[in-house]
Design a protein around this motif. Structure first.
Motif, PDB file in Angstrom:
ATOM      1  N   UNK A  98     -64.659 -16.005 -20.733  1.00 45.13           N
ATOM      2  CA  UNK A  98     -63.473 -16.344 -21.517  1.00 45.13           C
ATOM      3  C   UNK A  98     -63.724 -17.570 -22.388  1.00 45.13           C
ATOM      4  N   UNK A  99     -64.361 -18.593 -21.816  1.00 46.75           N
ATOM      5  CA  UNK A  99     -64.630 -19.814 -22.575  1.00 46.75           C
ATOM      6  C   UNK A  99     -65.568 -19.542 -23.749  1.00 46.75           C
ATOM      7  N   UNK A 100     -66.577 -18.714 -23.532  1.00 47.63           N
ATOM      8  CA  UNK A 100     -67.542 -18.425 -24.601  1.00 47.63           C
ATOM      9  C   UNK A 100     -66.920 -17.590 -25.713  1.00 47.63           C
ATOM     10  N   UNK A 101     -66.042 -16.647 -25.349  1.00 45.76           N
ATOM     11  CA  UNK A 101     -65.344 -15.869 -26.378  1.00 45.76           C
ATOM     12  C   UNK A 101     -64.430 -16.781 -27.184  1.00 45.76           C
ATOM     13  N   UNK A 102     -63.732 -17.679 -26.492  1.00 47.54           N
ATOM     14  CA  UNK A 102     -62.838 -18.608 -27.177  1.00 47.54           C
ATOM     15  C   UNK A 102     -63.626 -19.536 -28.101  1.00 47.54           C
ATOM     16  N   UNK A 103     -64.793 -19.977 -27.644  1.00 45.31           N
ATOM     17  CA  UNK A 103     -65.649 -20.819 -28.489  1.00 45.31           C
ATOM     18  C   UNK A 103     -66.127 -20.038 -29.710  1.00 45.31           C
ATOM     19  N   UNK A 104     -66.464 -18.770 -29.508  1.00 45.94           N
ATOM     20  CA  UNK A 104     -66.912 -17.911 -30.607  1.00 45.94           C
ATOM     21  C   UNK A 104     -65.797 -17.707 -31.640  1.00 45.94           C
ATOM     22  N   UNK A 105     -64.543 -17.583 -31.164  1.00 46.03           N
ATOM     23  CA  UNK A 105     -63.425 -17.320 -32.068  1.00 46.03           C
ATOM     24  C   UNK A 105     -62.897 -18.583 -32.749  1.00 46.03           C
ATOM     25  N   UNK A 106     -63.086 -19.734 -32.118  1.00 44.30           N
ATOM     26  CA  UNK A 106     -62.529 -20.986 -32.651  1.00 44.30           C
ATOM     27  C   UNK A 106     -62.987 -21.222 -34.087  1.00 44.30           C
ATOM     28  N   UNK A 107     -62.019 -21.421 -34.976  1.00 43.47           N
ATOM     29  CA  UNK A 107     -62.324 -21.702 -36.370  1.00 43.47           C
ATOM     30  C   UNK A 107     -62.476 -20.475 -37.242  1.00 43.47           C
ATOM     31  N   UNK A 108     -62.541 -19.276 -36.646  1.00 45.62           N
ATOM     32  CA  UNK A 108     -62.696 -18.057 -37.442  1.00 45.62           C
ATOM     33  C   UNK A 108     -61.396 -17.635 -38.115  1.00 45.62           C
ATOM     34  N   UNK A 109     -60.281 -18.032 -37.537  1.00 43.29           N
ATOM     35  CA  UNK A 109     -58.972 -17.667 -38.083  1.00 43.29           C
ATOM     36  C   UNK A 109     -57.952 -18.684 -37.604  1.00 43.29           C
ATOM     37  N   UNK A 110     -56.928 -18.972 -38.418  1.00 41.40           N
ATOM     38  CA  UNK A 110     -55.868 -19.872 -37.953  1.00 41.40           C
ATOM     39  C   UNK A 110     -55.073 -19.285 -36.793  1.00 41.40           C
ATOM     40  N   UNK A 111     -55.271 -17.985 -36.521  1.00 47.61           N
ATOM     41  CA  UNK A 111     -54.536 -17.331 -35.434  1.00 47.61           C
ATOM     42  C   UNK A 111     -55.278 -17.389 -34.098  1.00 47.61           C
ATOM     43  N   UNK A 112     -56.418 -18.087 -34.052  1.00 48.44           N
ATOM     44  CA  UNK A 112     -57.144 -18.265 -32.800  1.00 48.44           C
ATOM     45  C   UNK A 112     -56.960 -19.695 -32.303  1.00 48.44           C
ATOM     46  N   UNK A 113     -56.693 -19.841 -31.019  1.00 45.91           N
ATOM     47  CA  UNK A 113     -56.568 -21.167 -30.423  1.00 45.91           C
ATOM     48  C   UNK A 113     -57.933 -21.860 -30.459  1.00 45.91           C
ATOM     49  N   UNK A 114     -57.933 -23.136 -30.798  1.00 49.43           N
ATOM     50  CA  UNK A 114     -59.177 -23.903 -30.865  1.00 49.43           C
ATOM     51  C   UNK A 114     -59.577 -24.399 -29.482  1.00 49.43           C
ATOM     52  N   UNK A 115     -60.812 -24.104 -29.096  1.00 46.90           N
ATOM     53  CA  UNK A 115     -61.355 -24.619 -27.840  1.00 46.90           C
ATOM     54  C   UNK A 115     -61.931 -26.006 -28.088  1.00 46.90           C
ATOM     55  N   UNK A 116     -61.484 -26.983 -27.310  1.00 47.87           N
ATOM     56  CA  UNK A 116     -61.971 -28.354 -27.445  1.00 47.87           C
ATOM     57  C   UNK A 116     -63.228 -28.566 -26.606  1.00 47.87           C
ATOM     58  N   UNK A 117     -63.191 -28.106 -25.353  1.00 42.71           N
ATOM     59  CA  UNK A 117     -64.328 -28.297 -24.452  1.00 42.71           C
ATOM     60  C   UNK A 117     -64.113 -27.453 -23.204  1.00 42.71           C
TER      61      UNK A 117
END
Length: 309
Positions: A98-117
């Motif tokens: 889950x963390x890696x998918x979120x990191x992959x999606x972060x910044x790709x669209x304003x509709x994705x939650x940004x992962x901080x760490x």
């Protein structure tokens, strides 16, 4: 004597609570020697202070927290000690995925939650995922009531944006529902990617060995172990239905097994009369039982209701 007994009992209960709270957060002296405050935790050397609990689930608790610079975040904390030892590897793998998918999606669209760490700490048996903080979720805005035309259309256009962004990133969410859509500065963002998986554009769905999700929002094909991009479209269609009528299509079926049977058997959906044929068509398109006849995110974005201002 009785008063002293009550005082000792209260102190003892407080001590037990503090120990459990520390252990739950992975803040034992052994795990974090530099921290004495049970309301703090460390992720990759950065200290966060817990403000309050935002939500609780079977696998994790979500807190509002504050970093060393005073910025607020959401922290999803996974307590792996809640599960039998034989499930530990599976649970940790799920957290890391889950963390890696979120990191992959972060910044790709304003509709994705940004992962901080994020960090998994084996010594504490806890996983930490720090991310963007929302002001609430879509569920809180719906409150079990139909939305007015303006709010419904505004939210819907952004939900379609989420579907398009997921498909562009070749990610199937597999658990889209109002609870998993948060609001950040007026923008809807998808969160909770615990069931998400990658899927190439060349395939519209894939076989999943285990049927998982939230029943009211699961597409019929999911119960036959098939999940794909158009399963997410069905889930979005259920949300649009709910924003229109105040409840999901099969809400009146209270028994869990009967509800599963109704959806998997494609029992007819009731569509109470409405005065907006464009909206009705959009809902019906999303809730087509045959996934091959359901529009993908690109076609849904071109639907007249999705383009309505």
């Amino acid at each position: 004597m009785q008063d002293n007994g009550h005082q000792i009992s209260a102190d003892f209960r407080y001590t037990l609570f503090t120990r459990k709270f520390n252990m739950g957060l992975g803040l034992s002296k052994k795990g974090n020697k530099s921290l004495n405050d049970p309301k703090r935790f460390v992720v990759n050397g950065h200290t966060y202070k817990i403000i309050n609990i935002v939500g609780q689930g079977g696998e994790a608790t979500v807190y509002q927290c504050e970093d060393e610079n005073g910025y607020r975040h959401a922290a999803k904390v996974f307590y792996f000690s809640r599960f039998p030892p034989q499930q530990l590897r599976q649970r940790v793998d799920g957290f890391l995925k889950e963390a890696r998918i979120l990191r992959y999606l972060s910044g790709r669209s304003p509709h994705f939650v940004t992962l901080v760490d994020y960090e998994y700490k084996p010594s504490e048996n806890v996983g930490y995922m720090v991310m963007e903080l929302g002001t609430g979720c879509l569920r809180q805005h719906m409150q079990g009531l139909p939305l007015n035309d303006q709010a419904r259309n505004m939210f819907w256009r952004q939900i379609v944006g989420i579907l398009k962004a997921l498909e562009d990133a070749q990610i199937v969410h597999a658990d889209i529902k109002p609870d998993n859509i948060i609001i950040v500065d007026g923008i809807l963002k998808i969160t909770d990617l615990g069931l998400a998986f990658g899927l190439p554009w060349t395939r519209q769905s894939t076989r999943r060995p285990i049927v998982r999700g939230t029943i009211d929002y699961m597409a019929p094909e999911v119960f036959s172990h098939q999940t794909g991009f158009k399963s997410d479209v069905w889930s979005a269609g259920v949300i649009l239905y709910e924003m229109t009528y105040g409840r999901p299509p099969y809400f009146s079926i209270f028994d869990r097994n009967q509800k599963v049977a109704a959806i998997s058997a494609m029992a007819p959906i009731m569509f109470p009369p409405m005065f907006d044929p464009v909206l009705m068509d959009c809902i019906r398109q999303c809730l087509r039982f045959n996934s091959f006849l359901r529009p993908n995110a690109f076609l849904l974005q071109a639907h007249p209701y999705s383009r309505m201002l």
